[in-house]
Design a protein around this motif. Sequence first.
Motif, short mmCIF file in Angstrom:
data_model
loop_
_atom_site.label_atom_id
_atom_site.label_comp_id
_atom_site.label_asym_id
_atom_site.label_seq_id
_atom_site.Cartn_x
_atom_site.Cartn_y
_atom_site.Cartn_z
N LYS A 1 -6.90 2.10 6.98
CA LYS A 1 -6.75 2.19 5.53
C LYS A 1 -7.75 1.27 4.84
O LYS A 1 -8.28 1.59 3.76
CB LYS A 1 -5.33 1.83 5.12
CG LYS A 1 -4.27 2.79 5.64
CD LYS A 1 -4.48 4.20 5.14
CE LYS A 1 -3.39 5.13 5.64
NZ LYS A 1 -3.60 6.53 5.17
N ARG B 1 0.82 -1.22 0.00
CA ARG B 1 0.00 0.00 0.00
C ARG B 1 0.85 1.26 0.00
O ARG B 1 0.50 2.27 -0.65
CB ARG B 1 -0.92 -0.03 1.22
CG ARG B 1 -1.90 1.11 1.33
CD ARG B 1 -2.73 1.01 2.58
NE ARG B 1 -1.91 0.97 3.78
CZ ARG B 1 -1.30 2.03 4.30
NH1 ARG B 1 -1.37 3.20 3.69
NH2 ARG B 1 -0.60 1.93 5.41
N ILE C 1 -8.66 -0.05 -0.33
CA ILE C 1 -7.33 -0.28 -0.89
C ILE C 1 -7.49 -1.01 -2.22
O ILE C 1 -8.27 -1.96 -2.33
CB ILE C 1 -6.46 -1.14 0.07
CG1 ILE C 1 -6.23 -0.40 1.39
CG2 ILE C 1 -5.13 -1.50 -0.58
CD1 ILE C 1 -5.57 -1.27 2.45
N ILE D 1 -10.52 -4.40 0.32
CA ILE D 1 -9.51 -4.55 -0.74
C ILE D 1 -10.19 -5.02 -2.02
O ILE D 1 -11.01 -5.94 -2.01
CB ILE D 1 -8.42 -5.56 -0.33
CG1 ILE D 1 -7.71 -5.11 0.95
CG2 ILE D 1 -7.41 -5.73 -1.45
CD1 ILE D 1 -6.66 -6.08 1.44
#
Length: 311
Positions: free
Chosen positions: A226, A153, A231, A262
């Motif tokens: 995050k 990331r 992501i 994700i």
Amino acid sequence: MKNIFFLFILIAFISCKKNKELPPIDDKVDLDGTTINDSSLLFPEKYLLSAAIPNPTSIDLEKPVVIAAHGFTATCFEWLEFSEFATAKGDFYVSRVLLGAHGRDYKDFKTANWEEWQRPIVEEYNKLQSMGYKNISLAGASTGCPLILNMIRENKINTSSLKHVFFVDPIILPSAKILSISPLIGPAIGYIEVELDPGENGYWYKYRPQHPLRELEKLIRGERKKLERGITLPNGTTMMVFKSERDNAADPAGAVLLKKGIKKSDGGKIDVKMIDTDIHVFTRLRGRKNYDAANNKQQLEAFETIYTTIK
């Protein structure tokens, strides 16, 4: 609130002596001592592909490579069985990385931060890519997973050679909720003692100091935030998560956060496989006192799934 207050008082009372003294480390048995070190420190060529084949041939470079990172308090032993599986197959490589400040004594482990844990994974990836390997995968167990997620990331590696990412029991949400308040109670805890099976002695730290516990909490909290924002994996990279359904270390709900948080570069979802077991890092059975034929089958199925994916 009242119960939490009494928890703080109890921990402080029981643990105040731990703050002032080293754990009762047995140098003859414990990894925490000054006698036993992870063998990869003495014989890196038996663990790291970059050291084993310093001058790879074109045939070597065509083979897929899996860089395997172990978990918190563990060593390269955690991926030994997968490495043996790779040797038996003969057509792909496994490079077992020892996390920074691990495999040494209690003092080294006690003082390091999570960025130091991560550094050897980044270094091995960079070495193999510079050698010309173009089919590289990353595999993490437990704490190895957020370390890998962070390095991807944060663009700490050139992901042009990264094909697949495999997570085994990633610790995104800790099952032990006391970890979440470790920044507050850490100074009172000093260290936590963990009971190991006889076959695990010398391969895992028995004593977990408050500083690395706080570093672990910081790492997973940061990656969790995050994930909540979303992501996207690098172009052409896939991810597969293997998660034990009953896990006393990594909450299975973490797999849900990964699935939601994700996505692949084409917008597709990552693969999540829930495993009917209560073993944390079910892909590692050696050294455990209790496991059965069903666990052996689950381990082999996971290894075969990784193998067919990278081929």
